[in-house]
Write an enzyme that holds these catalytic residues in place. Structure first.
Site, mmCIF file in Angstrom:
data_model
loop_
_atom_site.group_PDB
_atom_site.id
_atom_site.type_symbol
_atom_site.label_atom_id
_atom_site.label_comp_id
_atom_site.label_asym_id
_atom_site.label_seq_id
_atom_site.Cartn_x
_atom_site.Cartn_y
_atom_site.Cartn_z
ATOM 1 N N GLY A 1 2.339 24.917 -40.857
ATOM 2 C CA GLY A 1 2.228 26.301 -40.411
ATOM 3 C C GLY A 1 1.032 26.510 -39.505
ATOM 4 C CG PHE A 2 -1.174 30.165 -36.972
ATOM 5 C CD1 PHE A 2 -1.905 29.450 -36.046
ATOM 6 C CD2 PHE A 2 -1.510 31.494 -37.206
ATOM 7 C CE1 PHE A 2 -2.970 30.036 -35.357
ATOM 8 C CE2 PHE A 2 -2.561 32.089 -36.527
ATOM 9 C CZ PHE A 2 -3.290 31.358 -35.619
ATOM 10 C CE1 TYR B 1 3.471 37.935 -46.641
ATOM 11 C CE2 TYR B 1 2.343 39.902 -45.847
ATOM 12 C CZ TYR B 1 2.359 38.542 -46.090
ATOM 13 O OH TYR B 1 1.265 37.788 -45.788
#
Length: 336
Positions: free
Chosen positions: A11-12, A153
């Site tokens: 991931g980033f 989220y």
């Protein structure tokens, strides 16, 4: 050689964390399922930079796969765990909430069960500034109440904080939760504002500006964030024997558990952020002003005093400099 397990390694943020640990002499086990939530090729390119290191091991699977993490813990006995794997994105959680339940909540449960069986020296789990929800008093402080999340989220990430605290209390697992504040920089996610705005501006297309531009964010440059995470590895929380916690510390009175903000401590207007992109690209944006999206909040702003107290460090990259670095990376990566 200490071993670190990093979930969400392609991931980033995860790829930056892995590279930092490898350069510091740790052996790194990187777990990532390379989901198609966004461009898989970008994740593969990030992973390629890690595979160049001799002490990097890549594992492709989902954190929520039953028994996977327990088997990995049994095999590798990680000293440090940095849990970054998650289904990200506030807006996508409205369309596909089940993916957040599976990745964020069940995935974290699998991690905690594995750590219960094979305890690491320190676990660091990613949460989010979105956990502060409907709070309007700013800057956000770790000791503020965080009871009214505005998106599913955020609700799943706050749930993981509560789950982790219970395991820290019951099984003595040292756990630090960090709350991120709008992380940006090179290799960033295509679904995030900086990436979308840069692409649209360079393609001479309009950008969607929500809440008519009346939004503020605490933009945190990715390398600052990762440096803070690296320093927090050594700030292992210890349960206070007398249950007394120093004022301003989020340390639990009943567990080796702490929540830490990682932010730039500066609320930047969205309009100023767009102007920084215009300056870096040398082009003006065509702005499509729109109302606030469901689940979003008008402002985030971190009080990062606790981070500084624990590590002596404070993120400091100016948004103009950070945006310019991203635009430079974007032009090179996409040959623009």
């Amino acid at each position: 050689m200490p071993t670190a397990l990093v979930t969400g390694a392609a991931g980033f943020i995860g790829s930056f964390v892995c590279r930092t640990l490898l350069e510091d002499g740790l052996r790194v086990i990187g777990l990532d399922c390379l989901s198609d939530y966004y461009d898989v090729a970008l994740k593969e390119r990030r992973e390629d930079t890690l595979l160049a290191y001799e002490d990097y091991r890549s594992v492709h699977d989902k954190v929520e796969t039953p028994g996977l993490l327990r088997a990995l813990f049994e095999e590798e006995k990680p000293d440090v765990v940095i849990h970054l794997a998650a289904q990200a994105g506030v807006r996508y959680s409205i369309e596909n909430p089940r993916s957040y339940l599976e990745s964020n909540i069940i995935g974290t449960f699998e991690l905690l069960e594995a750590a219960r069986a094979y305890p690491p020296k320190h676990m660091l789990l990613a949460s989010t500034s979105s956990a502060y929800g409907a709070n309007t008093d700013m800057p956000y402080c770790e000791t503020d109440k965080a009871d009214h999340q505005m998106s599913f989220y955020a609700a799943t990430k706050k749930s993981t904080e509560n789950m982790a605290h219970s395991y820290a209390h019951l099984f003595g697992l040292p756990i630090t939760m960090f709350r991120f504040f709008t992380v940006y920089g090179p290799w960033g996610r295509p679904d995030m504002a900086l990436f979308k705005f840069t692409k649209a501006i360079l393609d001479d297309k309009p950008i969607d500006v929500y809440n008519f531009g009346d939004m503020k964010r605490d933009f945190t440059y990715v390398e600052d964030l990762v440096h803070a995470i690296r320093l927090l590895i050594d700030a292992v929380p210890v349960r206070p024997e007398d249950g007394v916690v120093v004022e301003g510390d989020s340390l639990s009175p009943v567990a080796p558990f702490r929540v830490v903000n990682i932010g730039n401590s500066d609320a930047v207007q969205l309009v100023a952020f767009i102007e920084a992109i215009e300056a870096a690209t040398g082009k003006k944006a065509t702005r499509n002003l729109m109302p606030m999206q469901a689940g979003d909040v008008p402002a985030t702003w971190a009080n990062a005093d606790l981070l500084h107290k624990l590590t002596g460090y404070a993120p400091k990259t100016d948004v103009k400099d950070g945006v310019a670095k991203f635009v430079g990376w974007y032009r090179q990566y996409y040959d623009v």
